[in-house]
Write an enzyme that holds these catalytic residues in place. Structure first.
Site, mmCIF file in Angstrom:
data_model
loop_
_atom_site.group_PDB
_atom_site.id
_atom_site.type_symbol
_atom_site.label_atom_id
_atom_site.label_comp_id
_atom_site.label_asym_id
_atom_site.label_seq_id
_atom_site.Cartn_x
_atom_site.Cartn_y
_atom_site.Cartn_z
ATOM 1 N N SER A 137 1.072 -1.165 0.001
ATOM 2 C CA SER A 137 0.067 0.072 -0.115
ATOM 3 C C SER A 137 0.898 1.153 -0.106
ATOM 4 O O SER A 137 2.084 1.107 0.509
ATOM 5 C CB SER A 137 -0.976 -0.054 1.281
ATOM 6 O OG SER A 137 -1.498 1.301 1.447
ATOM 7 N N TYR A 150 -3.202 -0.331 10.951
ATOM 8 C CA TYR A 150 -3.225 -0.693 9.439
ATOM 9 C C TYR A 150 -1.628 -0.233 8.885
ATOM 10 O O TYR A 150 -1.097 -1.041 8.175
ATOM 11 C CB TYR A 150 -4.448 -0.181 8.635
ATOM 12 C CG TYR A 150 -4.419 -0.460 7.181
ATOM 13 C CD1 TYR A 150 -4.568 -1.938 6.644
ATOM 14 C CD2 TYR A 150 -4.283 0.422 6.014
ATOM 15 C CE1 TYR A 150 -4.395 -2.207 5.381
ATOM 16 C CE2 TYR A 150 -4.125 -0.010 4.731
ATOM 17 C CZ TYR A 150 -4.147 -1.386 4.478
ATOM 18 O OH TYR A 150 -4.028 -1.466 2.906
HETATM 19 O O1 NJP Z 1 -9.855 -5.544 -0.261
HETATM 20 P P1 NJP Z 1 -11.352 -6.506 -0.354
HETATM 21 P P2 NJP Z 1 -8.898 -5.191 -1.352
HETATM 22 N N1 NJP Z 1 -7.269 -15.423 4.260
HETATM 23 O O2 NJP Z 1 -11.699 -6.378 1.186
HETATM 24 C C1 NJP Z 1 -9.336 -12.048 1.118
HETATM 25 C C2 NJP Z 1 -4.621 -3.642 -0.324
HETATM 26 N N2 NJP Z 1 -4.783 -2.160 -0.592
HETATM 27 O O3 NJP Z 1 -8.852 -5.791 -2.862
HETATM 28 O O4 NJP Z 1 -11.175 -14.471 2.875
HETATM 29 C C3 NJP Z 1 -7.554 -15.748 2.761
HETATM 30 O O5 NJP Z 1 -12.162 -6.086 -1.428
HETATM 31 C C4 NJP Z 1 -10.688 -11.787 1.025
HETATM 32 O O6 NJP Z 1 -11.260 -12.786 0.893
HETATM 33 P P3 NJP Z 1 -12.329 -13.712 2.028
HETATM 34 C C5 NJP Z 1 -5.111 -4.462 1.039
HETATM 35 O O7 NJP Z 1 -4.171 -4.073 2.097
HETATM 36 C C6 NJP Z 1 -6.036 -1.819 -0.727
HETATM 37 O O8 NJP Z 1 -8.759 -3.855 -1.534
HETATM 38 O O9 NJP Z 1 -13.238 -14.346 1.227
HETATM 39 N N3 NJP Z 1 -8.024 -14.308 2.179
HETATM 40 C C7 NJP Z 1 -10.915 -10.935 -0.339
HETATM 41 O O10 NJP Z 1 -10.795 -11.733 -1.232
HETATM 42 C C8 NJP Z 1 -5.018 -5.833 0.588
HETATM 43 O O11 NJP Z 1 -3.460 -6.080 0.947
HETATM 44 C C9 NJP Z 1 -6.271 -0.560 -0.936
HETATM 45 O O12 NJP Z 1 -13.100 -12.739 2.919
HETATM 46 C C10 NJP Z 1 -8.279 -13.488 2.858
HETATM 47 C C11 NJP Z 1 -9.499 -9.996 -0.115
HETATM 48 O O13 NJP Z 1 -8.702 -10.800 0.948
HETATM 49 C C12 NJP Z 1 -5.174 -5.738 -1.111
HETATM 50 O O14 NJP Z 1 -5.103 -4.391 -1.374
HETATM 51 C C13 NJP Z 1 -5.382 0.387 -1.006
HETATM 52 C C14 NJP Z 1 -8.097 -13.192 4.327
HETATM 53 C C15 NJP Z 1 -9.871 -8.505 0.249
HETATM 54 O O15 NJP Z 1 -10.672 -8.053 -0.642
HETATM 55 C C16 NJP Z 1 -6.512 -6.206 -1.430
HETATM 56 O O16 NJP Z 1 -7.482 -5.545 -0.640
HETATM 57 C C17 NJP Z 1 -4.073 0.013 -0.763
HETATM 58 C C18 NJP Z 1 -7.648 -14.468 5.120
HETATM 59 N N4 NJP Z 1 -7.445 -14.334 6.533
HETATM 60 C C19 NJP Z 1 -3.837 -1.377 -0.692
HETATM 61 N N5 NJP Z 1 -8.205 -12.198 4.600
HETATM 62 C C20 NJP Z 1 -7.754 -0.101 -1.166
HETATM 63 N N6 NJP Z 1 -8.816 -0.937 -1.279
HETATM 64 O O17 NJP Z 1 -8.077 1.057 -1.302
HETATM 65 C C21 NJP Z 1 -9.141 -11.492 3.767
HETATM 66 O O18 NJP Z 1 -3.225 0.854 -0.481
HETATM 67 N N7 NJP Z 1 -8.935 -12.143 2.668
#
Ligand code: NJP
Length: 235
Positions: A137, A150
């Protein structure tokens, strides 16, 4: 250029948001995509499109992380690419964070990245090749109010990837870290697709294109770091 056709790629956090867009784009380039998340239904819907594999796993759990890599090797015989994308976040004044919420962010963002890399690196070392892409990020590079937990987790994840980069480079393994600004996803319980976010946020597909760019670099080139922002976001 590196051709992604038939490359075997694990993408964590692929059930929605950025990870889903990465999985779809890599599949479109001909990669064999192993989509990882905790939500079975969303993974089923995705793998129907990618014709790849879906593995339900909690990346913060060591057994699950090991299983993701072992099952990929069992099904495809090798692993070429690991995208550590899964992540969670919430924002608050420090005194209002519970210790449990702190742990949730560090367990997913830092330990999850560590555990997936730990499971994949021995295989990469044996083959003297492999590419790890971490979705960090821009807040791994700046601090902001309400970001104690975070932001700290993203600084720590970035440090894991940067140290690993130095460790594995002599083994022919690439580590690329992507630093996006605001992205219109389900992050922190938001709902994507609003007219406002369209003006102020990147789309998940924009980040996926950045991942594609680093993966397609020629064999002798490694893109160590890549930062991208919406034009409207100050940096
Ligand atoms: O978030 P979201 P993003 N084990 O909530 C999965 C970074 N980022 O796409 O397990 C396995 O739509 C969850 O799946 P589920 C951010 O820090 C974002 O934005 O089914 N999977 C879902 O597929 C992150 O590293 C922004 O709930 C796990 C996914 O993660 C990355 O981008 C800005 C899990 C999250 O999808 C993707 O985030 C930035 C686990 N324990 C960086 N926990 C932004 N959106 O603005 C969660 O600078 N998941």
């Amino acid at each position: 250029m590196t051709d992604l056709t038939d490359q075997v790629a694990i993408v964590s956090g692929a059930s929605r948001g950025i990870g889903r867009a990465i999985a779809l784009l890599l599949a479109l380039q001909g990669a064999k995509v192993v989509a990882v998340a905790r939500s079975q239904a969303e993974l089923n819907e995705l793998t129907h499109k990618t014709q790849g594999l879906g593995i339900v796993a909690d990346i913060a759990d060591e057994e699950d992380a090991r299983h993701v890599v072992a099952e990929t090797l069992r099904q495809f015989g090798r692993l070429d690419i690991l995208v550590c994308n899964a992540g969670v976040g919430s924002f608050n004044e420090l005194e209002h964070f519970s210790a449990a919420e702190w742990d949730r962010m560090f367990d997913t963002n830092v330990k999850g990245t560590f555990l997936l890399c730990k499971a994949a690196v021995p295989h990469f070392k044996a083959r003297k090749r492999g590419h790890i892409v971490g979705i960090a990020s821009d807040v791994a590079r700046r601090t902001f109010a309400h970001g104690t937990a975070y932001g700290a987790s993203k600084f720590a994840q970035d440090a894991v990837l940067a140290s690993l980069r130095k460790e594995v480079r002599p083994h022919g393994i690439k580590v690329s870290t992507i630093y996006p600004g605001l992205v219109d996803t389900y992050f922190n319980d938001t709902t994507p697709g609003s007219a406002e976010a369209e003006k102020t946020h990147l789309r998940p597909a924009d980040v996926a294109q950045a991942v594609r760019y680093v993966l397609e670099a020629p064999a002798h080139v490694v893109v160590d770091e890549l930062m991208l922002h919406p034009l409207t976001q100050e940096w």
